[in-house]
Structures are given as structure tokens and as C-alpha cells.
Design a protein around this motif. Structure first.
Motif, PDB file in Angstrom:
ATOM      1  N   LEU A 146       0.899  -1.247  -0.002  1.00 60.68           N
ATOM      2  CA  LEU A 146       0.140   0.098  -0.034  1.00 60.68           C
ATOM      3  C   LEU A 146       0.837   1.302  -0.014  1.00 60.68           C
ATOM      4  CD1 LEU A 146      -3.032   0.803  -0.160  1.00 60.68           C
ATOM      5  CD2 LEU A 146      -3.062   0.961   2.353  1.00 60.68           C
ATOM      6  N   LEU A 147       1.961   1.304   0.672  1.00 60.18           N
ATOM      7  CA  LEU A 147       2.914   2.354   0.759  1.00 60.18           C
ATOM      8  C   LEU A 147       3.477   2.558  -0.491  1.00 60.18           C
ATOM      9  CD1 LEU A 147       4.524   1.930   4.483  1.00 60.18           C
ATOM     10  CD2 LEU A 147       2.650   3.460   3.478  1.00 60.18           C
ATOM     11  N   GLN A 148       3.906   1.580  -1.135  1.00 55.80           N
ATOM     12  CA  GLN A 148       4.589   1.786  -2.550  1.00 55.80           C
ATOM     13  C   GLN A 148       3.552   2.074  -3.713  1.00 55.80           C
ATOM     14  OE1 GLN A 148       6.202  -2.176  -3.336  1.00 55.80           O
ATOM     15  NE2 GLN A 148       7.587  -2.050  -1.566  1.00 55.80           N
ATOM     16  N   ALA A 149       2.081   1.915  -3.274  1.00 50.26           N
ATOM     17  CA  ALA A 149       1.271   2.609  -4.244  1.00 50.26           C
ATOM     18  C   ALA A 149       1.112   4.143  -4.338  1.00 50.26           C
ATOM     19  CB  ALA A 149      -0.277   1.971  -3.971  1.00 50.26           C
ATOM     20  N   GLY A 150       2.023   4.800  -3.596  1.00 46.86           N
ATOM     21  CA  GLY A 150       1.965   6.127  -3.545  1.00 46.86           C
ATOM     22  C   GLY A 150       1.613   6.921  -2.080  1.00 46.86           C
ATOM     23  N   PRO A 151       2.141   8.038  -2.119  1.00 47.03           N
ATOM     24  CA  PRO A 151       1.579   8.935  -0.872  1.00 47.03           C
ATOM     25  C   PRO A 151       0.102   8.813  -0.650  1.00 47.03           C
ATOM     26  CG  PRO A 151       3.226  10.105  -2.143  1.00 47.03           C
ATOM     27  CD  PRO A 151       2.610   8.920  -3.153  1.00 47.03           C
ATOM     28  N   ALA A 152      -0.671   8.883  -1.533  1.00 45.83           N
ATOM     29  CA  ALA A 152      -2.145   8.906  -1.402  1.00 45.83           C
ATOM     30  C   ALA A 152      -2.620   7.724  -0.712  1.00 45.83           C
ATOM     31  CB  ALA A 152      -2.736   9.012  -2.884  1.00 45.83           C
ATOM     32  N   ALA A 153      -1.939   6.631  -0.759  1.00 42.24           N
ATOM     33  CA  ALA A 153      -2.413   5.526  -0.013  1.00 42.24           C
ATOM     34  C   ALA A 153      -2.407   5.680   1.383  1.00 42.24           C
ATOM     35  CB  ALA A 153      -1.628   4.365  -0.542  1.00 42.24           C
ATOM     36  N   ALA A 154      -1.338   6.488   2.134  1.00 39.27           N
ATOM     37  CA  ALA A 154      -1.327   6.630   3.449  1.00 39.27           C
ATOM     38  C   ALA A 154      -1.579   7.842   3.726  1.00 39.27           C
ATOM     39  CB  ALA A 154       0.258   6.242   3.758  1.00 39.27           C
ATOM     40  N   ARG A 155      -2.335   8.795   2.983  1.00 41.32           N
ATOM     41  CA  ARG A 155      -2.764  10.138   3.574  1.00 41.32           C
ATOM     42  C   ARG A 155      -4.313  10.055   3.589  1.00 41.32           C
ATOM     43  NH1 ARG A 155       1.901  13.662   3.293  1.00 41.32           N
ATOM     44  NH2 ARG A 155       3.467  12.198   3.685  1.00 41.32           N
ATOM     45  N   PRO A 156      -4.611  10.965   4.568  1.00 44.40           N
ATOM     46  CA  PRO A 156      -6.281  11.114   4.590  1.00 44.40           C
ATOM     47  C   PRO A 156      -6.598  12.036   3.548  1.00 44.40           C
ATOM     48  CG  PRO A 156      -5.061  12.568   6.126  1.00 44.40           C
ATOM     49  CD  PRO A 156      -4.182  11.600   5.660  1.00 44.40           C
ATOM     50  N   LEU A 157      -7.865  11.652   2.905  1.00 49.57           N
ATOM     51  CA  LEU A 157      -8.578  12.438   1.770  1.00 49.57           C
ATOM     52  C   LEU A 157      -9.831  12.710   2.112  1.00 49.57           C
ATOM     53  CD1 LEU A 157      -7.456  10.708  -1.537  1.00 49.57           C
ATOM     54  CD2 LEU A 157      -6.587  12.888  -0.686  1.00 49.57           C
ATOM     55  N   PRO A 158     -10.219  14.122   2.512  1.00 48.47           N
ATOM     56  CA  PRO A 158     -11.414  14.465   3.002  1.00 48.47           C
ATOM     57  C   PRO A 158     -12.594  14.099   1.942  1.00 48.47           C
ATOM     58  CG  PRO A 158     -10.345  16.435   2.529  1.00 48.47           C
ATOM     59  CD  PRO A 158      -9.132  15.233   2.210  1.00 48.47           C
ATOM     60  N   ASP A 159     -13.588  13.578   2.372  1.00 48.98           N
ATOM     61  CA  ASP A 159     -14.607  13.214   1.180  1.00 48.98           C
ATOM     62  C   ASP A 159     -14.145  12.647  -0.199  1.00 48.98           C
ATOM     63  OD1 ASP A 159     -16.316  15.586   3.027  1.00 48.98           O
ATOM     64  OD2 ASP A 159     -16.365  13.742   3.299  1.00 48.98           O
ATOM     65  N   GLU A 160     -12.879  11.915  -0.119  1.00 43.81           N
ATOM     66  CA  GLU A 160     -12.434  11.764  -1.581  1.00 43.81           C
ATOM     67  C   GLU A 160     -12.222  12.982  -2.185  1.00 43.81           C
ATOM     68  OE1 GLU A 160     -11.245   8.819  -2.343  1.00 43.81           O
ATOM     69  OE2 GLU A 160     -11.466   8.209  -0.213  1.00 43.81           O
ATOM     70  N   ALA A 161     -11.601  13.942  -2.014  1.00 49.12           N
ATOM     71  CA  ALA A 161     -11.885  15.164  -2.611  1.00 49.12           C
ATOM     72  C   ALA A 161     -11.282  15.411  -4.195  1.00 49.12           C
ATOM     73  CB  ALA A 161     -10.640  16.124  -1.756  1.00 49.12           C
ATOM     74  N   GLU A 162     -10.391  14.412  -4.454  1.00 49.13           N
ATOM     75  CA  GLU A 162      -9.856  14.552  -5.807  1.00 49.13           C
ATOM     76  C   GLU A 162     -10.654  13.277  -6.509  1.00 49.13           C
ATOM     77  OE1 GLU A 162      -5.558  14.289  -5.994  1.00 49.13           O
ATOM     78  OE2 GLU A 162      -5.780  14.617  -8.311  1.00 49.13           O
ATOM     79  N   ARG A 163     -11.591  13.778  -7.335  1.00 44.44           N
ATOM     80  CA  ARG A 163     -12.597  12.782  -8.134  1.00 44.44           C
ATOM     81  C   ARG A 163     -12.514  12.992  -9.551  1.00 44.44           C
ATOM     82  NH1 ARG A 163     -16.623  10.724  -4.787  1.00 44.44           N
ATOM     83  NH2 ARG A 163     -16.625  11.693  -2.889  1.00 44.44           N
ATOM     84  N   ILE A 164     -12.754  11.964 -10.282  1.00 45.51           N
ATOM     85  CA  ILE A 164     -13.105  11.950 -11.835  1.00 45.51           C
ATOM     86  C   ILE A 164     -14.305  12.559 -12.074  1.00 45.51           C
ATOM     87  CG2 ILE A 164     -13.013  10.356 -13.961  1.00 45.51           C
ATOM     88  CD1 ILE A 164     -11.151   8.641 -12.330  1.00 45.51           C
ATOM     89  N   PRO A 165     -14.484  13.392 -12.979  1.00 43.80           N
ATOM     90  CA  PRO A 165     -15.860  13.898 -13.310  1.00 43.80           C
ATOM     91  C   PRO A 165     -16.633  12.787 -13.787  1.00 43.80           C
ATOM     92  CG  PRO A 165     -13.960  15.234 -14.462  1.00 43.80           C
ATOM     93  CD  PRO A 165     -13.416  14.126 -13.952  1.00 43.80           C
ATOM     94  N   ALA A 166     -17.978  13.031 -13.715  1.00 44.05           N
ATOM     95  CA  ALA A 166     -18.827  11.945 -13.989  1.00 44.05           C
ATOM     96  C   ALA A 166     -19.027  11.862 -15.418  1.00 44.05           C
ATOM     97  CB  ALA A 166     -20.339  12.402 -13.455  1.00 44.05           C
TER      98      ALA A 166
END
Length: 646
Positions: free
Chosen positions: A573-593
Motif C-alpha cells: 500500500l505504501l509503494q502505491a504512492g503517498p495517497a495510499a497513506a494520507r487522509p483524503l476528505p470526502d475523496e476530494a480528488e474525483r474523476i468527473p462523472a
């Protein structure tokens, strides 16, 4: 008996005003001695000396000079006010020179205070204002009540004043606390309350002076261990006595509790034995050198390097409650609190909440400040609601209306029939102001006025009403720096920090394993952490603290919630990138619908979300990196959850 005392005082005043003498047999010795000093200073009871007053700049200098004692005193003044509010009182604090620094008055007493010129910046020395509780206590260093005609000047004859000295750890006078009322409304218990408040300030000063030392609280009875009756002893790492409060000297009955002596000179229980038992809120049994048994607990301990034998967190200096008025059982926390520093914070918060004192909770993002605020609400025993407010999320233009309510038609878009406001919703309960450092300066002034009298007036008119609210504020920003930079009012800061606690970060806590287990049980009850996985987690930095740990555990259990978690799963999980171990409020970075083209606003939000993630969910640091306000950050991450549905 009262008639005899009143007659003696009447005769004494006649002699004072006709012959200029103070008759010893007709007055209490301390009043007679004061009158004599006034006469020797050349004061004439018929001709009061004009009250001396310093300007605003001088008052600010005096307040800064008395900074710590003043902060502690103001907190006690608020507590006193809450105890005797409605009884026509004024509470005041003066420095050793007799300069009045702060006052809190009942609405009913404010006219009398104006008439007597009892206001910050005035000087109330005995040598200028005659016999008065504040000035005479400043001259003698002894608590005193001056009632009616006992005042040297007749113009103060309608007042009853009770004052107590406040001494620093070196026993020098640092201030005087005073409670004044009309003679007809004086309360017999006022002297005891003022004396207790003064002792609270003295103990606070003692604890502050020895915050980096080993401090032991002790008493002959365990139920008094966390009261004003407890003795406090400050010790060096080798057991040398660094200081003792007056109650410690009283309890030790003449044993040499003096700086430079050793713990073993006072107690048969060896100092090494106390250290072997370790830092714990649990009580220990001590026997002093004359055979008296004491119950003790270690209140404050420096780091493990300074005390090799004491079991405390190496990253924390633990403080036990400095303001507990009585020994009461703590409510059970709804979160893990097995760390000594956290337990100390809980005790301090519970004591402050029970007394209705404003509480300031500090800590990094994700440390559980709101949970601690809810714990304070429970500890207060209040039956009203717990009302949380995120100051960063409120509109700058409508924040006053949100807090204090508004009348119908007060502004465009005002609710039909008006609104009560969040403060009124918290009446009888607790108001939690999160991100208090983001409150606009204009509203800070309004909040300060609320703290003075707890009267709420809706925006746009309407009748004012009084509320009873436990105020809890929280921030992850350094308010002291905000005060110095002019972004936060110093007077509001001191009022909010009556009880000032700091939640330790996850990386400094000794109960990491318990926290991880508790979170995992709520996320995936059938899952568990292998020892190697727990050890790997403990070595991470956790800038997002408990929130970040929860997010990682959620991700680890998404695919196989019943499989034991090992170190390999964490590494993947750590090697998957910093995002894997950092909190994201309400999944803030989303792909447009599907079907929706990304907009410039989407790009801005994504950039903010990315920076927010890279800072571990730290609003202040994100705002600094991007050069925008904290409100902008909050709005971006808060609205992003809705972006995909438009």
C-alpha cells in the motif's frame, strides 16, 4: 453581637473623623493598623485623594508584565463570576503595584463600579485610596475583608470588599484578587471563594514554573489528592527538592521541604521506589519521616532521558489537572485513552468542564480534538445539546447571524420568522468552535462581548437573552503567532484559554497499538494486525494522525476484510504512492462523472486536493503553499463531493 460591632465601628469613625486617631480596641486589628498607616501617610478621611489612573499604553505594559499571573487570574475570575453571578458583585485583579488590570461585573453592579471608578487602569494602593481590601492586601500580603465604614474614606462606605493575595513560587506578591459588592448583598462565603481562587492561581504558577520537572501531589487522604488541599513538591531528576507549595509544607509538619534538600530527607519511602512505580495517575503510598502516611501521584514528569526509571512518553511532558476543584470520577471516554499524557488531558478537561470554564483544545489535524470536546461536554454534566461549529466553513458575511441568530428580514435571504442561532441552540449545553483561528476579527470582538455577560442579541434586532453555555474551542494553528501578527485578539485568546490543553500527535502516543486495534475492530471486526504489521505502522510519521491511520486501515481491508494484515500488505500500500497513506476528505480528488467535461473549477479543486493530501490534511500548510486563505481550501475540499453529481 452585630449591633455591638456596628456600634464600635460607629464610635471608631467618630474618633477618626473628629480627632484623626484610630482606636485599637474598637476595630479589628488589621483595620486599625491600616487606619494608622493611612494617618501616618498624611491622608485626611474628609478629603479623599483624586484617584490616579494610567493611560492605555501603560495599562498594556502592566498587563504584559503580569502576563502569566493575569491569564490564570482571569480564568479564576470567570469561574468566580459563574459562582456568584446575580449577587451584585464585581471581581477584580490588580498587580503588586495596585494597578487594576481586569474586572468582571454583574450588570446590577456596573453603575456602582462606574461611580467608584473601579475600572482597569486605576491605582488602588492603600497609601492613596486609604483602607480598601485590594490596596491593604497589597500592603500586608494577608487576605482581608473591608466592610462598609471600615474603609478609610467615607465615599467607599457602601461597599464590602474581600481580597486575597497571590504569591509566586518564590513567595513574592504577584497580584491581588478582589470581590466587591454593596454592603447589603455581601455573601458570607465570598472570602472562602476568593481565597480558593487565589490558591488556584498560585498552584497554576507553581506548576508552570516546574513544568519541566518532576511534580508530585500528595495528601494524607486520597480523596483530597486533586483538590486545593494537596501538597505539591517539585523535584530534580536526582530527587533534590526544587520547590514546594505552602500546603506541602503544612502537610509535612515542619519537615525540611526546602530547595536543596532531598526527597529522602522528607519521606521514608525512597525516591528510587517512587520512580520504579512509574508515571501513572494511580495513587502511591508514601510514608514521611515522622511516620505519617501520604497518598501521592506523579503529576508532571520530564522525558525518559531525564528520569531513566520513570515510564513516560519520550516525546511528551505530561501534565495532570491544575484546576480540579474536587475529586470526581471521570466519565468513561468513548475513545482510546491509554496514553499517560492523554489521561492527564482528560482529567484537566473534566475539571474545567465541571466548573464551566472555557476550554481551548490544541493539536495537529486528525488527533481527535472534536472527540475531546464531546468528552468535555459529557464531563460537564450538562443536559443541553453539543453544538459543533466549524468557523472555517461559515461565510464571512453571515457568521454572526449563524452564531447569534437573526430577525426576520435582517438581510437578503434571511429565514422567514428569523433564526435562533447556534449559541442559543447550545444553551444549557456546549458550543464547540472548531478552527477558531479562522474566525474573522470583527466576529472576535462580538464573541469577546458574549464571554463578558453571555447575552445574545440576534442580528437585525430582537430581544437579548442570556445563555448558559460551556464554550470549547479548537485549533491546529499557533494562536500565539496569530496574536503577534494581529490576526487574533489577545484578550479573546486569554479568555478562551482558561483551560488550555494539547492533544499529543499519534507518533508520540504510547497507546498506538490500542488505537489501531480499536479502529480495526470498528472497520473490519474479523480482521487483525500481525505484530510485524503493527511494528511497521508504528514507524510511520502519521502527519494526518488518527484520521490518517483509519484511512489506511480502511484501504488495507477493502479487498480481504477477514485476512490478517501483515507487513507485506502495508508495504504494498505504501509503494502505491503517498495517497495510499494520507487522509483524503470526502475523496476530494474525483474523476468527473461520465458525460461531463472537466472545468477550470475542477482543475483548481484537484490542485487544492492534491496539495491538501501532500500536507497530510493540514489546512494551514496547504493554504501557505498555495497562497490562498484557509476558507478557500475548506470550501474546495468540502464542495468537491458534490462536483460529480452536477
Amino acid at each position: 453581637m452585630r449591633g455591638s460591632v456596628d456600634e464600635d465601628l460607629r464610635q471608631a469613625r467618630i474618633l477618626l473623623e473628629r480627632t484623626g486617631s484610630a482606636r485599637t480596641g474598637l476595630l479589628a486589628p488589621e483595620i486599625s493598623a491600616s487606619w494608622t498607616r493611612c494617618l501616618e501617610a498624611g491622608l485626611d478621611p474628609h478629603r479623599p485623594v483624586p484617584l490616579e489612573e494610567i493611560d492605555d499604553a501603560g495599562l498594556q505594559v502592566a498587563r504584559e508584565r503580569a502576563d502569566l499571573a493575569r491569564r490564570l487570574a482571569v480564568a479564576e475570575m470567570q469561574a468566580l463570576y459563574n459562582q456568584i453571578a446575580g449577587s451584585n458583585f464585581l471581581i477584580a485583579f490588580a498587580d503588586p503595584d495596585g494597578i487594576l488590570l481586569d474586572t468582571i461585573a454583574d450588570q446590577s453592579f456596573r453603575a456602582a463600579a462606574r461611580t467608584a471608578n473601579i475600572r482597569p487602569g486605576t491605582l488602588w494602593t492603600e497609601g492613596r485610596c486609604g483602607t480598601n481590601a485590594l490596596g491593604t492586601v497589597g500592603a500586608t500580603g494577608r487576605a482581608l475583608t473591608v466592610h462598609g465604614g471600615e474603609h478609610f474614606f467615607t465615599r467607599h462606605g457602601s461597599l464590602t470588599c474581600t481580597a486575597a493575595p497571590i504569591f509566586g513560587p518564590d513567595r513574592t506578591l504577584v497580584g491581588v484578587l478582589d470581590a466587591s459588592s454593596h454592603c447589603g448583598t455581601r455573601q458570607p462565603h465570598t472570602r472562602a471563594l476568593v481565597g480558593m481562587a487565589a490558591t488556584q492561581v498560585e498552584n497554576g504558577l507553581f506548576r508552570h514554573a516546574h513544568h519541566g520537572d518532576l511534580v508530585i501531589a500528595f495528601h494524607s487522604r486520597g480523596e483530597y489528592l486533586h483538590t486545593l488541599s494537596a501538597g505539591l513538591l517539585a523535584l530534580a531528576p536526582d530527587g533534590t527538592v526544587l520547590g514546594a507549595n505552602p500546603q506541602a509544607a503544612f502537610l509535612l509538619q515542619g519537615l525540611p521541604a526546602l530547595p536543596g534538600r532531598h526527597f529522602d530527607d522528607l519521606f521514608r519511602t525512597r525516591f528510587s521506589t517512587v520512580l520504579d512505580r512509574g508515571f501513572s495517575p494511580e495513587q502511591q503510598r508514601l510514608e514521611d519521616r515522622v511516620g505519617s502516611v501520604m497518598i501521592a501521584t506523579i503529576e508532571t514528569a520530564p522525558c525518559r532521558k531525564a528520569l531513566p526509571g520513570i515510564a513516560v512518553s519520550s516525546a511528551t511532558k505530561c501534565r495532570m489537572p491544575a484546576r480540579m476543584a474536587r475529586a470526581t470520577p471521570l466519565p468513561r471516554a468513548a475513545f482510546v485513552a491509554d496514553d499517560p499524557a492523554v489521561r492527564a488531558v482528560l482529567r484537566q478537561v473534566a475539571a474545567g468542564a465541571a466548573r464551566g470554564l472555557p476550554i481551548l483544545v490544541r493539536g495537529e489535524t486528525g488527533t481527535g480534538k472534536e472527540q475531546l470536546a464531546r468528552y468535555a461536554h459529557e464531563a460537564s454534566g450538562r443536559e443541553g445539546a453539543f453544538v459543533p461549529v466549524n468557523c472555517a466553513a461559515l461565510s464571512d458575511t453571515l457568521i454572526e447571524a449563524e452564531l447569534f441568530g437573526h430577525a426576520e428580514g435582517a438581510f437578503t435571504g434571511a429565514r422567514r420568522g428569523g433564526a435562533r442561532g447556534l449559541v442559543c441552540e447550545a444553551d444549557g449545553g456546549s458550543l464547540f468552535l472548531d478552527e477558531i483561528g479562522d474566525m474573522p476579527m470583527a466576529l472576535q470582538a462580538v464573541l469577546l462581548r458574549l464571554l463578558d455577560d453571555w447575552m445574545v442579541r440576534p442580528v437585525g434586532g430582537g430581544r437579548s437573552r442570556q445563555v448558559d453555555v460551556l464554550l470549547i474551542a479548537a485549533t491546529n494553528a499557533p494562536l500565539e503567532q496569530s496574536v503577534q501578527a494581529g490576526r487574533f485578539r489577545a484578550d479573546l485568546y486569554y479568555r478562551l484559554a482558561a483551560v488550555d490543553v494539547r492533544v499529543p500527535p499519534l507518533r508520540a502516543r504510547e497507546d498506538f497499538a490500542a488505537i489501531a486495534g480499536h479502529l480495526l475492530a470498528s472497520i473490519a471486526p474479523g480482521c487483525r494486525l500481525q505484530p510485524c504489521a503493527l511494528e511497521r505502522l508504528q514507524h510511520l510519521a502519521w502527519p494526518g494522525n488518527i484520521r490518517e491511520l483509519r484511512n489506511m486501515l480502511v484501504r488495507l481491508t477493502l479487498t480481504e476484510p477477514d485476512r490478517p494484515l501483515d507487513a507485506e500488505a502495508i508495504e504494498a500500500l505504501l509503494q502505491a504512492g503517498p495517497a495510499a497513506a494520507r487522509p483524503l476528505p470526502d475523496e476530494a480528488e474525483r474523476i468527473p462523472a461520465p458525460g461531463r467535461t472537466p472545468t477550470l473549477r475542477d482543475a483548481v479543486r484537484n490542485r487544492i486536493a492534491s496539495a491538501y493530501r501532500d500536507t497530510g490534511g493540514n489546512l494551514s500548510e496547504t493554504a501557505r503553499r498555495l497562497g490562498v486563505s484557509r476558507n478557500t481550501i475548506y470550501r474546495a475540499i468540502g464542495k468537491s463531493a458534490n462536483a460529480t453529481t452536477r
